[in-house]
Scaffold this active site. Structure first.
Site, PDB file in Angstrom:
ATOM      1  N   SER A   1      10.014   5.796  -3.945  1.00 32.96           N
ATOM      2  CA  SER A   1      10.154   7.249  -4.094  1.00 32.96           C
ATOM      3  C   SER A   1      10.447   7.911  -2.745  1.00 32.96           C
ATOM      4  O   SER A   1      10.205   7.316  -1.686  1.00 32.96           O
ATOM      5  CB  SER A   1       8.836   7.789  -4.681  1.00 32.96           C
ATOM      6  OG  SER A   1       8.813   9.191  -4.711  1.00 32.96           O
TER       7      SER A   1
ATOM      8  N   TYR B   1      -6.422  13.551   4.808  1.00 32.34           N
ATOM      9  CA  TYR B   1      -5.010  13.255   5.112  1.00 32.34           C
ATOM     10  C   TYR B   1      -4.734  13.479   6.599  1.00 32.34           C
ATOM     11  O   TYR B   1      -4.126  12.639   7.257  1.00 32.34           O
ATOM     12  CB  TYR B   1      -4.117  14.149   4.242  1.00 32.34           C
ATOM     13  CG  TYR B   1      -2.630  13.911   4.401  1.00 32.34           C
ATOM     14  CD1 TYR B   1      -2.038  12.730   3.947  1.00 32.34           C
ATOM     15  CD2 TYR B   1      -1.804  14.872   4.989  1.00 32.34           C
ATOM     16  CE1 TYR B   1      -0.661  12.526   4.084  1.00 32.34           C
ATOM     17  CE2 TYR B   1      -0.442  14.676   5.117  1.00 32.34           C
ATOM     18  CZ  TYR B   1       0.126  13.495   4.670  1.00 32.34           C
ATOM     19  OH  TYR B   1       1.483  13.295   4.799  1.00 32.34           O
TER      20      TYR B   1
END
Ligand SMILES: NC(=O)c1ccc[n+]([C@@H]2O[C@H](COP(=O)([O-])OP(=O)(O)OC[C@H]3O[C@@H](n4cnc5c(N)ncnc54)[C@H](OP(=O)(O)O)[C@@H]3O)[C@@H](O)[C@H]2O)c1
Length: 276
Positions: A26, A166
């Site tokens: 992706s 993150y």
């Protein structure tokens, strides 16, 4: 004319190289594979979990003229990755360039995020790349040749709300690969840290929410980001020039410079950011 020379130099750099890409099913990883497959005599190894998407991409890359293999893997299963690296080397007998790209984002505030989510993001976004890199280094050092490309983020340069884990993983990545870059100069192994801004991919769909499910939607900021085709073109050019660090995106990358040069102004602006 100048642009043409840049593209030709990029093509020369990748000529005859074997390139292993994680997160190839992706977005950025997929587009890297497509653009590289159009260059002469490139061999590609495509990794991610989604086997069907990898098979589709494999067919496209072979159609474009590349030699290509798929190597499905789960970056969260970190105890399998050293063995996967040996399998990757065996596919074409060498790895010249490793594009450490697979990853997930986050959409949850720190106080509502269970520690399991923090660990999951660290495993996928940080430890997986470190384990594969450690398994690749003896191969590259012995050959006195190789290039590790770490796809970090501008979230690896400063903090951003709803992205505590993150940001932590991408900061860790930044520190690790910057230090590695300095160590590897004695061995002629190059390291490039890529820090994308907002790029139009599916990253917000798969971002982890507080209950461990996928965010499942395209965020506004993401949708208005740089096109993945333009981003990857710039990224491959920078890799071909063996740049140590590259920031690519739209106006959001200015925040990195503001953070580094005027930290107080950064914190005033950051306080006004609407987290999505
Ligand atoms: N798009 C942006 O704005 C942006 C900004 C900064 C940094 N980045 C970084 O760019 C990299 C690529 O992201 P993208 O934007 O291209 O997002 P994407 O379209 O969602 O692609 C993410 C890729 O990572 C793979 N992946 C996720 N979890 C995995 C796992 N457990 N095991 C193996 N593969 C896994 C996915 O494959 P499967 O689901 O098939 O496994 C997919 O191929 C990430 O490291 C991301 O942090 C992106």
């Amino acid at each position: 004319m100048y642009f043409c020379v840049l593209i030709c130099n990029a093509m020369n750099y990748f000529n005859n190289k074997t390139i292993w890409i994680t997160g190839a099913s992706s977005g950025i990883g997929r587009e890297c594979a497509v653009q590289l497959s159009r260059m002469p005599q490139v061999s590609l190894i495509l990794s991610a979990r989604s086997v069907e998407k990898l098979q589709e991409l494999h067919a496209e890359c072979v159609h474009n003229g590349a030699r290509c293999e798929i190597l499905p893997l789960d970056l969260e299963q970190t105890d399998t990755l050293a063995e996967k690296t040996q399998q990757a080397i065996a596919l074409f007998g060498k790895i010249d360039i490793f594009i450490n790209n697979g990853g997930i984002s986050q959409r949850s505030l720190a106080q509502e995020t269970p520690i399991e989510n923090d660990r999951k993001i660290m495993e996928i976004d940080y430890f997986s790349g470190v384990i594969i890199t450690k398994a690749l280094l003896p191969h590259m050092i012995e050959r006195k040749s190789g290039h590790i490309v770490a796809v970090s983020s501008i979230s690896g340069c400063f903090g951003f709300p709803q992205r505590t884990a993150y940001c932590a993983a991408k900061h860790a990545m930044y520190g690790y690969f910057e230090a590695l870059d300095i160590e590897m100069r004695a061995h002629a192994v190059a390291v490039t840290i890529v820090s994308p801004g907002r790029i139009q991919t599916n990253i917000s769909y798969s971002a982890l929410t507080k209950d461990g499910t996928a965010h499942g939607k395209m965020d506004e900021g993401q949708a208005s980001g740089m096109s993945v085709q333009v981003f990857v073109k710039q990224m491959l050019t920078a890799i071909s020039r063996k740049k140590h660090e590259i920031l690519i995106g739209r106006k959001e990358v200015l925040m990195v410079y503001i953070y580094r040069v005027f930290p107080k102004i950064f914190h005033i602006i950051a306080g006004k950011i609407k987290a999505t």
